[in-house]
Scaffold this motif. Structure first.
Motif, PDB file in Angstrom:
ATOM      1  N   LEU A  38       0.836  -1.206   0.000  1.00 20.94           N
ATOM      2  CA  LEU A  38       0.000   0.000   0.000  1.00 20.94           C
ATOM      3  C   LEU A  38       0.868   1.251   0.000  1.00 20.94           C
ATOM      4  CD1 LEU A  38      -2.813   1.400   0.321  1.00 20.94           C
ATOM      5  CD2 LEU A  38      -2.561   1.094   2.783  1.00 20.94           C
ATOM      6  N   ARG A  39       1.921   1.227   0.793  1.00 21.33           N
ATOM      7  CA  ARG A  39       2.817   2.390   0.872  1.00 21.33           C
ATOM      8  C   ARG A  39       3.597   2.578  -0.418  1.00 21.33           C
ATOM      9  NH1 ARG A  39       6.205   2.220   6.305  1.00 21.33           N
ATOM     10  NH2 ARG A  39       6.510   4.404   5.821  1.00 21.33           N
ATOM     11  N   ARG A  40       4.067   1.461  -0.995  1.00 22.59           N
ATOM     12  CA  ARG A  40       4.836   1.553  -2.253  1.00 22.59           C
ATOM     13  C   ARG A  40       3.997   2.124  -3.378  1.00 22.59           C
ATOM     14  NH1 ARG A  40       6.901  -3.503  -0.793  1.00 22.59           N
ATOM     15  NH2 ARG A  40       5.566  -4.580  -2.311  1.00 22.59           N
ATOM     16  N   ARG A  41       2.719   1.754  -3.389  1.00 20.40           N
ATOM     17  CA  ARG A  41       1.834   2.237  -4.456  1.00 20.40           C
ATOM     18  C   ARG A  41       1.437   3.698  -4.264  1.00 20.40           C
ATOM     19  NH1 ARG A  41      -2.382  -2.738  -5.799  1.00 20.40           N
ATOM     20  NH2 ARG A  41      -0.835  -4.102  -6.779  1.00 20.40           N
ATOM     21  N   SER A  48      -0.799   4.789  -2.390  1.00 24.30           N
ATOM     22  CA  SER A  48      -2.218   4.946  -2.060  1.00 24.30           C
ATOM     23  C   SER A  48      -2.310   5.482  -0.637  1.00 24.30           C
ATOM     24  CB  SER A  48      -2.941   3.597  -2.152  1.00 24.30           C
ATOM     25  OG  SER A  48      -2.750   3.029  -3.423  1.00 24.30           O
ATOM     26  N   GLY A  49      -3.121   6.469  -0.449  1.00 24.69           N
ATOM     27  CA  GLY A  49      -3.210   7.133   0.851  1.00 24.69           C
ATOM     28  C   GLY A  49      -3.824   6.270   1.927  1.00 24.69           C
ATOM     29  N   ALA A  50      -2.991   5.841   2.878  1.00 22.09           N
ATOM     30  CA  ALA A  50      -3.532   5.146   4.049  1.00 22.09           C
ATOM     31  C   ALA A  50      -4.296   6.165   4.886  1.00 22.09           C
ATOM     32  CB  ALA A  50      -2.392   4.537   4.855  1.00 22.09           C
ATOM     33  N   ASP A  51      -5.454   5.766   5.398  1.00 21.85           N
ATOM     34  CA  ASP A  51      -6.222   6.678   6.244  1.00 21.85           C
ATOM     35  C   ASP A  51      -6.046   6.297   7.707  1.00 21.85           C
ATOM     36  OD1 ASP A  51      -7.746   4.401   6.506  1.00 21.85           O
ATOM     37  OD2 ASP A  51      -9.513   5.197   5.490  1.00 21.85           O
ATOM     38  N   SER A  52      -6.736   7.030   8.585  1.00 23.44           N
ATOM     39  CA  SER A  52      -6.597   6.779  10.025  1.00 23.44           C
ATOM     40  C   SER A  52      -7.056   5.369  10.385  1.00 23.44           C
ATOM     41  CB  SER A  52      -7.398   7.813  10.818  1.00 23.44           C
ATOM     42  OG  SER A  52      -8.776   7.768  10.470  1.00 23.44           O
ATOM     43  N   THR A  53      -8.051   4.861   9.638  1.00 19.78           N
ATOM     44  CA  THR A  53      -8.528   3.493   9.890  1.00 19.78           C
ATOM     45  C   THR A  53      -7.429   2.480   9.584  1.00 19.78           C
ATOM     46  OG1 THR A  53     -10.780   4.170   9.328  1.00 19.78           O
ATOM     47  CG2 THR A  53     -10.331   1.804   9.332  1.00 19.78           C
TER      48      THR A  53
END
Length: 694
Positions: free
Chosen positions: A385-388, A390-395
């Motif tokens: 997810l981090r490499r792509r 894509s914005g990780a949210d608080s959840t």
């Protein structure tokens, strides 16, 4: 795009535009025609293209086409203006609608009639400019415009928007008195407003009035009523409206009706009925849409019927219905909850191929992996997810940190928490509560306190889910003064203590035999209108019994009864243990016999506690009676039951009975523990070698 003939006539373009299914393709065709030398659009062409641009995403082109009409000096009918005004209203652009209205003659070459006045009035209402709408309505009279049914319907809409339902209903009555017979839209607006405000009683009255007035509600009115009742959890009323619909001869359920029924029934846990509705829908050849399938899949997954959800998914694919990310997410969550890890991975790969993954998908996948102890895989998905980018949210952070803490990777969780804070990522209370709980359980309460104190700095409000684990950590570490101090600081930091906060402190104080302090917190709860629950009283009673203050415990028991509370089996067991420990066997037996009268059935712990007390009091015969009652009440003895009875029989010198019991335990598959062997060894030491012991 279709190639335009040269020269191009308006009739040819009209046919081509009508044949185009996509509004964007139609617009491209229109623009291409606009560029042809010597060609000018007719009013019919303008009307057709403007009607294709009703989507708010395309409204910018409406303004451009209005400018083209002005440039070409094309005299249009009021229908063209109405289309423009309605597009602006739909996109909540009242200023543009007003400008268009005021320049009608200049741009379109026609004067506004009542329909244009109504359209502008509606544009103000859609933008929630209710005062401006009322002022404009007053302007009608000054220019000699007579309101019509549509005008009054818009007036009803104003009242409903203002939640003035009495006025809206009064306007309906007035319209009937003036022979301005309200129509389906008039009643539908009032019913919809009342349902959304939660006043379903009044909505039902207005709905029933339609029949009294000879006006048959359309399917939309039925849908609104059913949806309203189901969302309130009123199955009976919702089903009754459905029955009225299907038994009537004028109106028939549509796809929205079935969707409302299926979604509502699923959310109320009536999955068999939702499947019956699904079958009925197929039988009646009512075309299902994405919402229909999605509602069923979500509902079936929620109840754990993931196989049923898969069947619905297969039919969805078979009918070429495009599966959206919400449906995929529901299915993914269902697979994990059912422990179908292989299927979860297969679905995840498919979602990736179809570019149908969002941050919610990642959250579900990471949580599912953690819940199934797939820690390394969960971390790998997080890194992906981090490499792509894509914005990780608080959840995401909450799920990740909670999963790491629960699986024993507290230091890794602390590292990710620090990275998130240093990177300016948003964290919610769930992430912090998991860290605080993990640290507190490991006795690292000072670190846990440091994390809590940082929360305010990073803009995260304290919550009981964060504070209660820390209070519990202090209590477990025997740091009661720190626990009380932090408890007092909670409110000053904007976090009110809960019953759990009080119970945690009361439990700690009772274990430390600080009963007066514990009682003070109970008194404080009552003063603050916090009702102590059964856990509160049970903790207090347990503390008193452990502290051998049985009279105070009995007094507390009486207070609980006076307050009208019904002690549960746990509280009965606590008091029974206290009475037995204090040698009050008769009182313990009386409490046991009164349990059924109090509508509180004894459990296995109750019988074990009472037998232990009776054997200690050398009441072997009565203990045997309780052993028999245990079977009579439908319980099977566990190893604790056998150990208590074995110890009691041996202490009474009934060694042969004890050995028979030991054999019975083995016969029933109950394996002896170290305690069992210890009891037998002591019996041998006391009573001498036993030939029966083998």
């Amino acid at each position: 795009m279709v190639e335009l003939p040269k020269p191009l006539s308006a009739r040819q373009l009209f046919k081509l535009l009508k044949a185009e299914k996509s509004p964007k393709s139609a617009l491209a065709l229109f623009d291409s025609a606009s560029r042809q030398p010597g060609y000018t659009h007719s009013p019919h062409i303008f009307l057709l293209i403007l009607r294709r641009l009703s989507d708010p995403k395309l409204v910018v082109h409406v303004t451009r086409i209005v400018e083209l009409i002005k440039t070409q000096k094309c005299k249009c009918t009021e229908d063209v203006v109405l289309t423009v005004l309605k597009a602006y209203a739909k996109s909540k652009m009242p200023n543009e609608a007003l400008d268009c209205f005021q320049k009608m003659e200049e741009i379109f070459g026609c004067k506004p009639g009542i329909r244009s006045y109504n359209a502008l009035l509606n544009a103000f209402i859609e933008a929630n400019l209710l005062d401006k709408a009322e002022s404009f309505l007053a302007y009608f009279e000054t220019v000699g415009i007579l309101p019509n049914l549509e005008t009054y319907n818009i007036l009803i809409k104003i009242s409903v928007k203002k939640r003035q339902f009495v006025e809206a209903k009064g306007l309906l009555d007035w319209m009937w008195s003036k022979d301005l017979n309200p129509d389906m839209y008039s009643y539908g607006t009032v019913i919809n407003g009342m349902v959304k405000s939660g006043d379903l009683v009044s909505a039902l009255e207005v709905f029933d009035e339609m029949f009294e007035r000879g006006l048959v509600p359309d399917v939309m009115c039925y849908n609104i009523m059913i949806d309203g009742f189901f969302k309130r959890g009123d199955y009976v009323q919702g089903k009754e409206i459905w029955e009225r619909l299907v038994k009537g001869s004028c109106v028939y359920p549509n796809v929205v009706t079935y969707n409302v029924m299926i979604n509502g029934l699923c959310k109320m846990g009536r999955f068999d009925e939702s499947l019956e509705m699904w079958e009925r829908m197929k039988k009646n050849e009512c075309e299902m849409n994405l919402f229909t399938y999605s509602s069923l899949i979500c509902g079936l997954c929620d109840v754990g019927n993931v196989d049923g959800a898969v069947e619905v998914y297969k039919e969805m694919v078979k009918r070429s219905v495009v599966v959206d990310v919400v449906t995929y997410n529901a299915l993914l969550n269902g697979f994990f909850r059912a422990g179908k890890i292989k299927e979860s991975f297969e679905l995840w790969v498919m979602m990736g191929k179809e570019n149908c993954q969002n941050v919610v998908s990642y959250n579900i996948f990471i949580r599912g992996l953690f819940e199934n102890s797939k820690v390394e895989e969960a971390i790998s998905v997080w890194e992906l997810l981090r490499r792509r980018g894509s914005g990780a949210d608080s959840t995401t952070y909450g799920v990740l940190i909670h999963g790491l803490c629960k699986n024993g990777h507290l230091n890794k969780a602390l590292k990710i928490l620090k990275e998130a804070k240093d990177g300016g990522d948003k964290l919610d209370a769930f992430a912090y509560s998991s860290i605080v709980d993990g640290l507190s359980k490991q006795g690292r309460v000072d670190e846990a306190l440091g994390i809590v104190l940082q929360m305010d700095k990073y803009g995260c409000e304290l919550s009981p889910h964060v504070c209660n684990p820390l209070i519990n950590g202090f209590v477990r570490a025997s740091k009661l003064e720190e626990a009380i101090c932090f408890f007092r600081e909670m409110e000053s930091k904007g976090c009110s203590p809960t019953v759990v906060s009080y119970n945690t402190l009361i439990n700690g104080l009772c274990k430390a035999e600080r009963f007066s302090d514990a009682y003070s917190f109970v008194k404080e709860m009552l003063e603050k209108d916090w009702k102590p629950d059964m856990i509160t009283y049970s903790l207090l009673m347990d503390g008193l019994c452990q502290g051998k203050k049985i009279d105070m415990a009995l007094n507390l028991w009486r207070q609980v009864l006076v307050k009208g509370l019904e002690p549960d089996v746990t509280m009965h067991n606590i008091l029974m243990h206290g009475l037995c420990s204090a040698g009050k066997i008769e009182d313990a037996l009386l409490l046991y016999s009164n349990m059924k009268q109090s509508n509180c059935l004894p459990n296995l712990v109750t019988h074990n506690t009472l037998m232990d007390g009776l054997y200690k009091a050398r009441e072997c015969e009565m203990a045997s009676v309780i052993w028999a009652c245990m079977f009579k009440n439908g319980f099977q003895p566990d190893i604790i039951s056998y150990n208590i009875t074995l110890k009691g029989l041996c202490s009474c010198g009934r060694i042969s009975d004890g050995m028979a019991l030991f054999d019975d335990a083995l016969k029933h598959g109950i394996l002896p523990t170290s305690i069992t062997w210890c009891i037998l060894v002591r019996a041998v030491l006391k009573w001498g070698p036993l030939d029966s012991l083998s």
